[in-house]
Design a protein around this motif. Structure first.
Motif, short mmCIF file in Angstrom:
data_model
loop_
_atom_site.label_atom_id
_atom_site.label_comp_id
_atom_site.label_asym_id
_atom_site.label_seq_id
_atom_site.Cartn_x
_atom_site.Cartn_y
_atom_site.Cartn_z
N MET A 99 0.84 -1.34 -0.07
CA MET A 99 0.08 -0.07 0.00
C MET A 99 0.82 1.24 -0.05
O MET A 99 0.56 2.26 -0.60
CB MET A 99 -0.77 -0.02 1.11
N PRO A 100 2.10 1.36 0.69
CA PRO A 100 2.82 2.47 0.42
C PRO A 100 3.21 2.87 -0.74
O PRO A 100 3.20 4.20 -1.36
CB PRO A 100 3.83 2.32 1.61
N ALA A 103 0.24 4.39 -2.62
CA ALA A 103 0.05 5.59 -2.35
C ALA A 103 0.90 6.66 -3.04
O ALA A 103 0.77 7.65 -3.26
CB ALA A 103 -0.09 5.67 -0.69
N GLN A 110 -1.07 7.97 2.56
CA GLN A 110 -1.34 6.88 3.12
C GLN A 110 -2.02 6.91 4.50
O GLN A 110 -1.29 7.59 5.14
CB GLN A 110 -0.79 5.64 2.89
N SER A 112 -2.62 4.92 7.73
CA SER A 112 -2.23 3.56 8.11
C SER A 112 -2.82 3.15 9.39
O SER A 112 -3.28 3.95 10.36
CB SER A 112 -0.67 3.51 8.37
N LYS A 143 -8.55 7.76 -1.36
CA LYS A 143 -8.00 7.60 -0.11
C LYS A 143 -7.35 6.09 0.22
O LYS A 143 -7.97 5.22 -0.24
CB LYS A 143 -9.11 7.85 0.91
N VAL A 144 -6.07 6.11 0.48
CA VAL A 144 -5.32 4.80 0.65
C VAL A 144 -5.39 4.61 2.01
O VAL A 144 -4.68 5.05 2.63
CB VAL A 144 -3.96 4.66 -0.13
N THR A 146 -4.83 1.48 5.13
CA THR A 146 -4.89 -0.01 5.82
C THR A 146 -5.34 -0.09 6.82
O THR A 146 -5.53 1.01 7.77
CB THR A 146 -3.26 -0.28 5.96
#
Length: 310
Positions: A99-100, A103, A110, A112, A143-144, A146
């Motif tokens: 994910m990073p 993003a 991101q 997190s 919007k990313v 975790t």
């Protein structure tokens, strides 16, 4: 508003953390797509199509996706990213890896390890090892996120009937390559999914004592085994057992901490457990500050008595 959840599946089956991530996505919106990126993964896509609340499954199937390399996951996600308002993945090693990069390539920030959803643009996440909760609002177009899986309920793995759509897979980026994977065979429940966990710390004195004291108790309780970082660093158990900020985040129904002083690093990983039982000879040990039940005494006497009484 359409949401994309990138599934973690290990090329075998959709895991529990993904089901909880979909649970988080449902708090944002109702139109949820799930991406299955893997190799010869049509069976996994069919499994994902049955998950309650999923409206579409995207299948990206190619050899370069088999190992879940972040560079190849990112290259496959980027062409479709503009179709989504949110992109989510579990805050596991898989999600923290891929994910990073997604993003960064989208030029967004991101967010997190989210633990709560206030609105579709506002989220809560822990900071300072969980001693404070930050409320974060994002104005990014995509919007990313975790998701801390222990903070959300899993959706049902059955009941859905989503369509499966194959998508184009990006060529192998060639920036990294898979060498090997050593899988640990578990005879007990997996830590992050266990309802009961028995954890040991440096107070046990040795790996031999860890096994002698805790394994019979875990067997009686049907529990997973965990450990503090100090116990892992001392070589009592492998690092797969580590619970804490730099280990695994858990929230079982019952957490039994044996010989664990309660360093902030450890507390950050287990203090959301429903019931915490602490056994330590030091009455001033920080673990007692979060414990629901505390026993001050010699663990070598208390633990065998527990086992006999169960």
């Amino acid at each position: 508003m359409t949401i994309l959840v990138i599934a973690e599946h290990g090329n075998t089956s959709v895991n529990a953390a993904t089901l909880k991530t979909i649970g988080a996505a449902r708090k944002i919106g109702a139109n949820i797509h799930v991406l299955i990126a893997g190799y010869q993964a049509h069976g996994i896509a069919e499994e994902a199509a049955k998950i309650a609340g999923v409206s579409k499954v995207l299948l990206a199937d190619a050899p370069q996706l088999e190992a879940g390399l972040a560079e190849n996951i990112e290259a496959t996600v980027l062409p479709i990213a503009a179709n989504y308002s949110h992109i989510l993945a579990p805050a596991t090693a898989f999600g923290k890896n891929a994910m990073p990069r997604i993003a960064a390539k989208l030029d967004v920030a991101q967010i997190s390890d989210i633990t709560a959803i206030i609105a579709d643009d506002t989220f809560e996440r822990p900071i300072y090892a969980g001693n404070a909760i930050a409320t974060v609002r994002s104005a990014d177009a995509v919007k990313v996120l975790t998701v801390r899986a222990t903070s959300f309920d899993a959706v049902s793995a059955e009941g859905g009937s989503a369509a499966i759509e194959r998508i184009e897979v990006a060529a192998d980026r060639g920036l990294s390559r898979f060498i090997s994977r050593a899988a640990t065979k578990l005879e007990r429940p997996e830590l992050t999914n266990a309802g009961t966990i028995v954890s040991g710390g440096r107070g046990l004195g040795s790996g031999e004592n860890y096994a002698k004291m805790l394994e019979p108790l875990a067997d009686k309780l049907g529990a997973a085994l965990g450990a503090s970082r100090a116990a892992v660093d001392a070589g009592f158990v492998p690092n797969d057992y580590q619970v804490g900020q730099t280990g695994k985040i858990v929230a079982p129904q019952l957490y039994v901490a044996v010989g664990i002083s309660g360093a902030i690093q450890h507390l950050a990983g287990m203090k959301d457990s429903k019931v915490i039982v602490a056994i330590n000879k030091d009455p001033d040990a920080p673990i007692f500050g979060v414990a629901d039940y505390g026993l001050v005494g010699d663990l070598h006497d208390i633990v065998p008595a527990f086992v006999d009484a169960i």
